[in-house]
Enzyme design. Structure first.
Site, short mmCIF file in Angstrom:
data_model
loop_
_atom_site.label_atom_id
_atom_site.label_comp_id
_atom_site.label_asym_id
_atom_site.label_seq_id
_atom_site.Cartn_x
_atom_site.Cartn_y
_atom_site.Cartn_z
N HIS A 46 34.17 14.15 -18.67
CA HIS A 46 33.23 13.29 -19.41
C HIS A 46 31.99 13.07 -18.55
O HIS A 46 32.08 12.84 -17.35
CB HIS A 46 33.93 11.96 -19.73
N ASN B 41 24.67 10.36 -21.01
CA ASN B 41 26.03 10.10 -21.48
C ASN B 41 25.99 9.94 -23.00
O ASN B 41 25.48 8.96 -23.52
CB ASN B 41 26.54 8.81 -20.81
N CYS C 126 34.49 6.50 -24.92
CA CYS C 126 34.16 7.81 -24.33
C CYS C 126 35.35 8.76 -24.32
O CYS C 126 35.19 9.94 -24.01
CB CYS C 126 33.61 7.64 -22.93
O1 UT7 Z 1 30.97 6.49 -20.21
C1 UT7 Z 1 31.73 5.33 -20.16
C2 UT7 Z 1 31.90 4.84 -18.83
N1 UT7 Z 1 30.65 4.44 -18.20
C3 UT7 Z 1 30.50 4.76 -16.93
O2 UT7 Z 1 31.35 5.44 -16.40
C4 UT7 Z 1 29.33 4.20 -16.18
C5 UT7 Z 1 29.78 3.76 -14.83
N2 UT7 Z 1 28.77 3.11 -14.01
C6 UT7 Z 1 27.68 3.75 -13.54
O3 UT7 Z 1 27.42 4.88 -13.85
C7 UT7 Z 1 26.84 3.01 -12.54
O4 UT7 Z 1 27.51 1.83 -12.16
C8 UT7 Z 1 25.40 2.64 -13.03
C9 UT7 Z 1 24.59 3.91 -13.19
C10 UT7 Z 1 25.48 1.90 -14.34
C11 UT7 Z 1 24.72 1.77 -11.99
O5 UT7 Z 1 24.71 2.41 -10.73
P1 UT7 Z 1 25.24 1.63 -9.45
O6 UT7 Z 1 25.03 2.54 -8.31
O7 UT7 Z 1 26.64 1.18 -9.71
O8 UT7 Z 1 24.24 0.44 -9.34
P2 UT7 Z 1 24.55 -1.12 -9.25
O9 UT7 Z 1 24.93 -1.64 -10.58
O10 UT7 Z 1 25.49 -1.36 -8.11
O11 UT7 Z 1 23.13 -1.66 -8.87
C12 UT7 Z 1 22.48 -1.35 -7.62
C13 UT7 Z 1 21.08 -1.93 -7.66
C14 UT7 Z 1 21.01 -3.36 -8.18
O12 UT7 Z 1 20.01 -4.03 -7.45
P3 UT7 Z 1 20.39 -5.02 -6.25
O13 UT7 Z 1 21.26 -6.06 -6.87
O14 UT7 Z 1 21.09 -4.17 -5.26
O15 UT7 Z 1 19.04 -5.50 -5.81
C15 UT7 Z 1 20.57 -3.19 -9.61
O16 UT7 Z 1 19.89 -4.31 -10.10
O17 UT7 Z 1 20.27 -1.16 -8.53
C16 UT7 Z 1 19.64 -2.01 -9.51
N3 UT7 Z 1 19.49 -1.27 -10.75
C17 UT7 Z 1 18.43 -0.49 -11.02
N4 UT7 Z 1 17.34 -0.18 -10.31
C18 UT7 Z 1 16.45 0.66 -10.87
C19 UT7 Z 1 20.36 -1.22 -11.79
N5 UT7 Z 1 19.87 -0.41 -12.74
C20 UT7 Z 1 18.69 0.05 -12.30
C21 UT7 Z 1 17.73 0.93 -12.82
N6 UT7 Z 1 16.63 1.21 -12.08
N7 UT7 Z 1 17.87 1.49 -14.03
#
Ligand code: UT7
Length: 331
Positions: free
Chosen positions: A257, A287, A117
């Site tokens: 970004h 993204n 990125c």
């Molecule tokens: O561009 C290069 C760099 N990339 C980035 O900067 C991306 C950085 N990361 C992110 O943007 C975020 O971490 C994500 C958008 C990928 C995920 O968001 P988050 O708030 O960090 O969610 P999480 O991974 O902590 O997951 C929270 C919950 C989990 O469920 P439990 O374990 O709490 O029951 C996940 O399984 O949300 C669940 N979850 C979803 N639920 C509905 C993960 N993805 C989804 C989804 N829809 N698409």
């Protein structure tokens, strides 16, 4: 003689026609519009379908042609074409070589630059260096990715984030002190496991097994990447502002970004930049990896004024990150 700087003198962009909404993703994986919107800020993203065009080069060519037309530039004047991408058309043959030929840049050489990125951000440093040194006069930098070619549409943690797109910027010499002023760029290879595509490279060449185990798709440990992204992007931008005596008032635009709206908001808050000065288009493109920064420049071009202080920041796989301070060169 006044010092030569490297300024952006034109921009162009292209996004595919097909709009993939959050609603559509609800049919593919266990997710919903409310979760995606509140956790990422994304409402829709573009996907390049075969019927429209194939490969990252298709979008690069469109973006470059728009730029050349807008500025009425003969492609034969271009000295160098750099394509920042993690999704080249093919491995081995560089995408930039094909793009240069197709747009008629027959006097140019070209190559790809891969820094996830941060590809466009690092490319800005490369393009500007060639211009500042006096070696070349017109360097075309393109950031483009067809993320849909490496996204697993059964993995809800990644497929909701990424989209396809391309943006281009032309770097030319400037004698008014405009253009790239300062840069703070970093890498940390110990972070490569957090955001990766395991197979297809020299460590794990393609086999039946790698395909079966879905190793040719992008993987990320979202939570870890999120943490590193906020702190590293904010720290890099803060460094750049401090050593150039730039206060929040002196910054016209933050150009971050577009990975997650929450990352951008947290970063802007940490460096005290008002949200009205933060460029944002993640809601409509998601993204797009190497394309986010030039897509922002293209979307906000009409609002930019000569002399505006722009602070760019990016973070990506590798890890790679940094910040660049650039003075905008035209109205
Ligand atoms: O561009 C290069 C760099 N990339 C980035 O900067 C991306 C950085 N990361 C992110 O943007 C975020 O971490 C994500 C958008 C990928 C995920 O968001 P988050 O708030 O960090 O969610 P999480 O991974 O902590 O997951 C929270 C919950 C989990 O469920 P439990 O374990 O709490 O029951 C996940 O399984 O949300 C669940 N979850 C979803 N639920 C509905 C993960 N993805 C989804 C989804 N829809 N698409």
């Amino acid at each position: 003689m006044s010092k030569l700087t490297a300024a952006i003198t034109a921009v162009g962009a292209y996004v595919p026609e097909f709009v993939m909404t959050n609603k559509m993703l609800e049919d593919l994986v266990d997710t919903n519009d409310e979760w995606i919107t509140s956790r990422t800020g994304i409402k829709e993203r573009r996907v390049l379908k075969k019927e429209e065009g194939e490969g990252t080069s298709f979008m690069c060519i469109k973006a470059a042609e728009e730029l050349l037309k807008k500025r009425n530039i003969d492609p034969k004047e271009i000295d160098l074409v750099i394509v920042g991408t993690v999704t080249p058309d093919t491995l081995v043959a560089s995408t930039a070589a094909f793009v240069a030929s197709e747009i008629g840049a027959t006097n140019a050489f070209g190559y790809d630059l891969l820094a996830a990125c941060s590809s466009f951000l690092f490319g800005m440093s490369t393009a500007a260096s060639f211009v500042q040194s006096g070696k070349y006069k017109k360097v075309l930098l393109i950031g483009a990715d067809k993320m849909s070619s490496i996204v697993d549409y059964t993995d809800r943690t990644t497929c909701i984030i990424f989209g396809d797109g391309a943006g281009a910027a032309l770097f030319e010499p400037n004698t008014e002190g405009l253009g790239l002023q300062d840069e703070y760029l970093r890498t940390d290879g110990s972070g490569r496991e957090f955001l990766s595509m395991d197979a297809g490279g020299s460590i794990m060449p393609a086999t039946e097994e790698t395909v079966k185990n879905r190793k040719h798709y992008i993987y990320q440990d979202g939570r870890s990447v999120f943490k590193f992204a906020v702190s590293n992007m904010a720290d890099a931008a803060a460094q750049i502002m401090e050593r150039n005596n730039l206060t929040d008032k002196g910054v016209a635009w933050l150009v971050p970004h577009q990975a997650n709206k929450r990352i951008i908001d947290a970063m802007a808050k940490r460096i005290n930049i008002d949200h009205e000065k933060v460029m944002m288009n993640i809601q409509k493109y998601g993204n797009t990896t190497s394309a986010t920064l030039p897509l922002l420049l293209n979307d906000y071009e009409s609002q930019l004024k000569k002399g505006d202080n722009l602070v760019f920041a990016a973070f990506g796989g590798g890890f790679t990150w940094g910040s660049i301070y650039l003075k905008w060169a035209y109205n």
